[in-house]
Design a protein around this motif. Structure first.
Motif, PDB file in Angstrom:
ATOM      1  N   LEU A  66      -3.722  11.017   4.763  1.00  0.00           N
ATOM      2  CA  LEU A  66      -4.610   9.863   4.956  1.00  0.00           C
ATOM      3  C   LEU A  66      -4.061   8.603   4.300  1.00  0.00           C
ATOM      4  CD1 LEU A  66      -7.993  11.591   4.166  1.00  0.00           C
ATOM      5  CD2 LEU A  66      -7.295  10.712   6.387  1.00  0.00           C
ATOM      6  N   ARG A  90      -8.208   5.486   9.932  1.00  0.00           N
ATOM      7  CA  ARG A  90      -7.310   6.370   9.183  1.00  0.00           C
ATOM      8  C   ARG A  90      -7.733   7.830   9.240  1.00  0.00           C
ATOM      9  NH1 ARG A  90      -6.247   3.313   3.611  1.00  0.00           N
ATOM     10  NH2 ARG A  90      -5.389   5.310   3.015  1.00  0.00           N
ATOM     11  N   GLU A 117     -11.497   0.419   9.110  1.00  0.00           N
ATOM     12  CA  GLU A 117     -10.226   0.997   8.677  1.00  0.00           C
ATOM     13  C   GLU A 117     -10.371   2.471   8.314  1.00  0.00           C
ATOM     14  OE1 GLU A 117      -7.973  -1.125   5.640  1.00  0.00           O
ATOM     15  OE2 GLU A 117      -6.682   0.643   5.504  1.00  0.00           O
ATOM     16  N   ILE A 167      -9.618   8.335   0.384  1.00  0.00           N
ATOM     17  CA  ILE A 167      -9.136   7.000   0.770  1.00  0.00           C
ATOM     18  C   ILE A 167      -9.684   5.946  -0.181  1.00  0.00           C
ATOM     19  CG2 ILE A 167      -9.212   5.211   2.559  1.00  0.00           C
ATOM     20  CD1 ILE A 167      -9.287   7.490   4.645  1.00  0.00           C
ATOM     21  N   SER A 198      -7.710   3.370  -3.183  1.00  0.00           N
ATOM     22  CA  SER A 198      -7.583   1.931  -2.954  1.00  0.00           C
ATOM     23  C   SER A 198      -8.294   1.126  -4.024  1.00  0.00           C
ATOM     24  CB  SER A 198      -8.164   1.588  -1.580  1.00  0.00           C
ATOM     25  OG  SER A 198      -8.183   0.199  -1.410  1.00  0.00           O
ATOM     26  N   GLN A 220      -1.472   7.247   4.763  1.00  0.00           N
ATOM     27  CA  GLN A 220      -0.512   6.586   5.638  1.00  0.00           C
ATOM     28  C   GLN A 220      -1.275   5.823   6.681  1.00  0.00           C
ATOM     29  OE1 GLN A 220       2.019   9.576   7.297  1.00  0.00           O
ATOM     30  NE2 GLN A 220       3.357   9.474   5.519  1.00  0.00           N
ATOM     31  N   LYS A 221      -0.832   4.644   6.889  1.00  0.00           N
ATOM     32  CA  LYS A 221      -1.402   3.873   7.972  1.00  0.00           C
ATOM     33  C   LYS A 221      -0.391   3.972   9.086  1.00  0.00           C
ATOM     34  CE  LYS A 221      -4.080   0.126   6.695  1.00  0.00           C
ATOM     35  NZ  LYS A 221      -4.132  -1.264   6.275  1.00  0.00           N
ATOM     36  N   GLU A 222      -0.799   4.609  10.119  1.00  0.00           N
ATOM     37  CA  GLU A 222       0.181   4.875  11.158  1.00  0.00           C
ATOM     38  C   GLU A 222       0.092   3.863  12.282  1.00  0.00           C
ATOM     39  OE1 GLU A 222      -0.547   8.855  12.336  1.00  0.00           O
ATOM     40  OE2 GLU A 222       0.136   9.656  10.426  1.00  0.00           O
ATOM     41  N   ARG A 233       2.761   2.352   5.061  1.00  0.00           N
ATOM     42  CA  ARG A 233       2.614   1.960   6.449  1.00  0.00           C
ATOM     43  C   ARG A 233       3.790   2.531   7.219  1.00  0.00           C
ATOM     44  NH1 ARG A 233      -1.478  -2.268   6.446  1.00  0.00           N
ATOM     45  NH2 ARG A 233      -1.831  -2.206   4.233  1.00  0.00           N
ATOM     46  N   VAL A 293      -0.690   2.904   0.211  1.00  0.00           N
ATOM     47  CA  VAL A 293      -0.820   3.366   1.581  1.00  0.00           C
ATOM     48  C   VAL A 293       0.498   3.029   2.245  1.00  0.00           C
ATOM     49  CG1 VAL A 293      -2.001   3.026   3.758  1.00  0.00           C
ATOM     50  CG2 VAL A 293      -3.288   3.017   1.635  1.00  0.00           C
TER      51      VAL A 293
END
Lengths: 265, 235, 235
Positions: free
Chosen positions: B103, C60, C56, C44, C48, B105-107, A150, A148
């Motif tokens: 998705l 997202r 979370e 998602i 993970s 990406q953690k924004e 950031r 992921v």
């Protein structure tokens, strides 16, 4: 009947000694006296709730006795437990002393039984837990997790007002100089001092300070005001330094100054 | 719709169960039913740290299993789902559906005020479009940094317009539809002129007498703006 | 064949779009259809290795999406499949079906051999949490070695809980999400045999008779324990 009982006790005693000997081999394998007691209790082959604490105490004391015979070093807590069990045994065998305020032998025995049952329960629970389908052994997580990322997203904000004001600022540049002093119309005291220092040497007699105004600063009122103020301030500074004398004959009369005569120190 | 799908799914699963009709022990000797094989490769591909070849799948599955066939089924099963079965060289892997990459990406959104240089540059482009860099610099009185222009491009508030028919044929900048949307404008023509700004109290200063030469400029600018806009609208 | 599949893919995507009946731009303001949300959490969670909390997931996904509802659908979809959707505390993860573990010898991680002391201590913490070191020692009848606790911390199976409101305000231990994940537990409430143990009074903090001077404090401790447990088990 009595014989039977004696026989039975003898047989028990033999069995206990044998059991104790078998356990001795393992003495390092025990996780403390409670663990040993739990192991000993299994020889009774009954539900832990129905266990005979008296018999268990006997079994434990036999074990400790055997260990002593074999000159085995037992950890202190095993001996403490032995002492406590010997006390408990006497409590259980003797009729209760009404004078004694401490807990009864039965209460102490019940608590020990509870402790054993609880320890056994925790062991069973631990075994059940460890037998579950476990992550990394029976059940698996994603092998290729995707990172992921950031990201810090910076959004810039500007509204129409910002835009219009920005444009207006540009197109009227000359009007928008709020913090910049108009240096053109300002005559500073430093400038006045420099100018006067060069001139006072020539002025032996009283002279109006206005005659010290720089050229071209007399006409425009703004410039005249600034130059006059600077020249006046400079005159005061020179007077303070002892270089000039100042006089004014009356209110609103011209201010005059002259160079002070040098005197020897 | 999604419920329908999951019902189908359950049906499929039941069918699989029904079709197995063999005790589990026998599967050691006979190939497991295809539904079971599908589950197996699903689990293997999910848990594996790298794509797995058909050869390896077969090696890991019980004797008689046919990974290639199970892969066809599994691939079909994942069609249109959030993840897909993809071929990587001669191996297979489960991957996020490409349309859902966003998705991953953690924004962290951070709002900053646009710099003065950027606002001014943007304003000049909006009022004078199509405008060249040299013209922007002339109006601002300072050179326009590459970063400022890039930023405005990044924000999709400006884009390149037609080249100017002047020596060197310089590129021009114009504002975008996104710009108009953001600032709530129908067109760049709707931007208030200097007089209106002043009337609205946005400009409280009188125009100094010396600022006269600006006025013809403004007229030019307005014409240019119109020109630019017609270009904008023709697009 | 693969072309066919990708065509199907496109069709599915179109259907999805059609069912939303909103132009794509509007999805910024309205929640995507539930089928689409399901795809999103699927993507998602597949991506993970760690469980992802509902919070979370919602953060997202596009604004207005409801991860909790989509999770229900997704969980149903994966019933009986090679991988499953599992709940881990307040988080969710995709894990392989336990019956397929035999296929994953290659992925098996060598878990450190835990000592008997460590296993028992872990069980006591799990069933009695929040629990102090003294309470652990009381149950096991031996002192807890530092190494044992360190090992459990190192495996991230235990962490510190709230301090107990008894003299000395001793620290307590509780189990972690990783613990739940490792042992496949949805919550600490699902520990095997928990109900029976509680019914049998074996999770009570029963005091040795004659421990008079400590009693008032210990009563507090017992209350606190129940409170802590209810917090942990009944949430």
């Amino acid at each position: 009947m009595t014989d039977d009982f004696i026989e039975q006790s003898k047989r028990d005693a033999v069995a206990e000694r044998l059991a104790a000997e078998a356990l001795i081999v393992d003495v390092d394998g025990f996780e403390g006296p409670l663990d040993l007691l739990l192991t000993l209790s299994r020889t009774q082959k009954v539900d832990l709730r129905k266990i005979s604490i008296l018999q268990l105490a006997r079994q434990y004391l036999t074990f400790v006795e055997k260990a002593k015979q074999l000159r085995l070093e037992l950890a202190a807590d095993y001996l403490v437990m032995a002492a406590w069990l010997a006390f408990l045994k006497s409590r259980l065998l003797l009729p209760p002393d009404p004078e004694d305020e401490g807990p009864s032998g039965e209460e102490l025995a019940a608590h020990l039984a509870f402790q054993l049952e609880r320890l056994q329960a925790m062991r069973d629970a631990a075994a059940k837990l460890m037998a579950r389908d476990r992550l990394g052994r029976d059940v698996f997580a994603r092998g290729i997790p995707e990172d992921v990322t950031r990201t810090r997203i910076v959004t810039y904000s500007a509204n129409l007002l910002d835009l219009m004001q920005g444009y207006a600022r540009l197109r009227t540049k000359d009007e928008f100089r709020p913090f910049v002093m108009d240096r053109e119309s300002v005559f500073t005291m430093e400038e006045a001092l420099d100018r006067m220092r060069g001139l006072i040497g020539f002025a032996g007699s009283w002279t109006d300070i206005l005659s010290y105004l720089p050229e071209g600063w007399g006409a425009d009122p703004k410039r005249r005001r600034s130059a006059t103020a600077a020249t006046f301030a400079a005159s005061l500074e020179l007077a303070k330094e002892g270089k000039v004398e100042i006089r004014q004959s009356g209110t609103f009369e011209p201010i005059q100054l002259r160079a002070r005569e040098r005197r020897g120190p | 719709m999604s419920e329908e799908i999951s019902e189908d799914n359950i049906e499929t699963a039941q069918q699989t169960d029904a079709s197995s009709e063999e005790p589990a022990e026998e599967s050691l000797f006979e190939a497991p039913p295809i539904g079971e094989q599908e589950r197996m490769i699903e689990a293997i591909l999910f848990a594996s740290a790298e794509p797995v070849t058909v050869h390896e799948l077969n090696a890991r599955m019980p004797h008689g299993a046919d990974a290639a066939e199970a892969l066809v089924h599994l691939r079909k099963r994942y069609e249109g789902r959030g993840v897909r079965l993809v071929r990587v060289g001669d191996a297979w892997a489960i991957r996020t559906a490409p349309d859902l990459g966003f998705l991953m990406q953690k924004e962290q959104v951070e709002t900053r005020k646009l710099s003065r240089a950027a606002i001014e540059t943007l304003a000049i482009i909006a009022y004078h479009q199509p405008v060249t860099r040299a013209e922007i610099e002339e109006i601002r009185g300072v050179s326009v940094s590459r970063g400022t222009v890039d930023q405005l491009f990044d924000m999709e508030w400006i884009r390149f317009g037609r080249r100017k028919m002047t020596p060197g044929r310089p590129v021009t900048f114009v504002v975008t539809q996104q710009f108009l949307d953001h600032f709530g404008l129908e067109s760049a023509r709707d931007l208030p002129g200097l007089k209106e700004l002043r009337a609205a109290g946005l400009l409280d200063n009188r125009l100094p007498p010396g600022a006269m030469p600006l006025q013809p400029d403004d007229t030019d600018a307005a014409e240019e703006t119109n020109e630019g806009q017609s270009e904008l609208f023709e697009d």
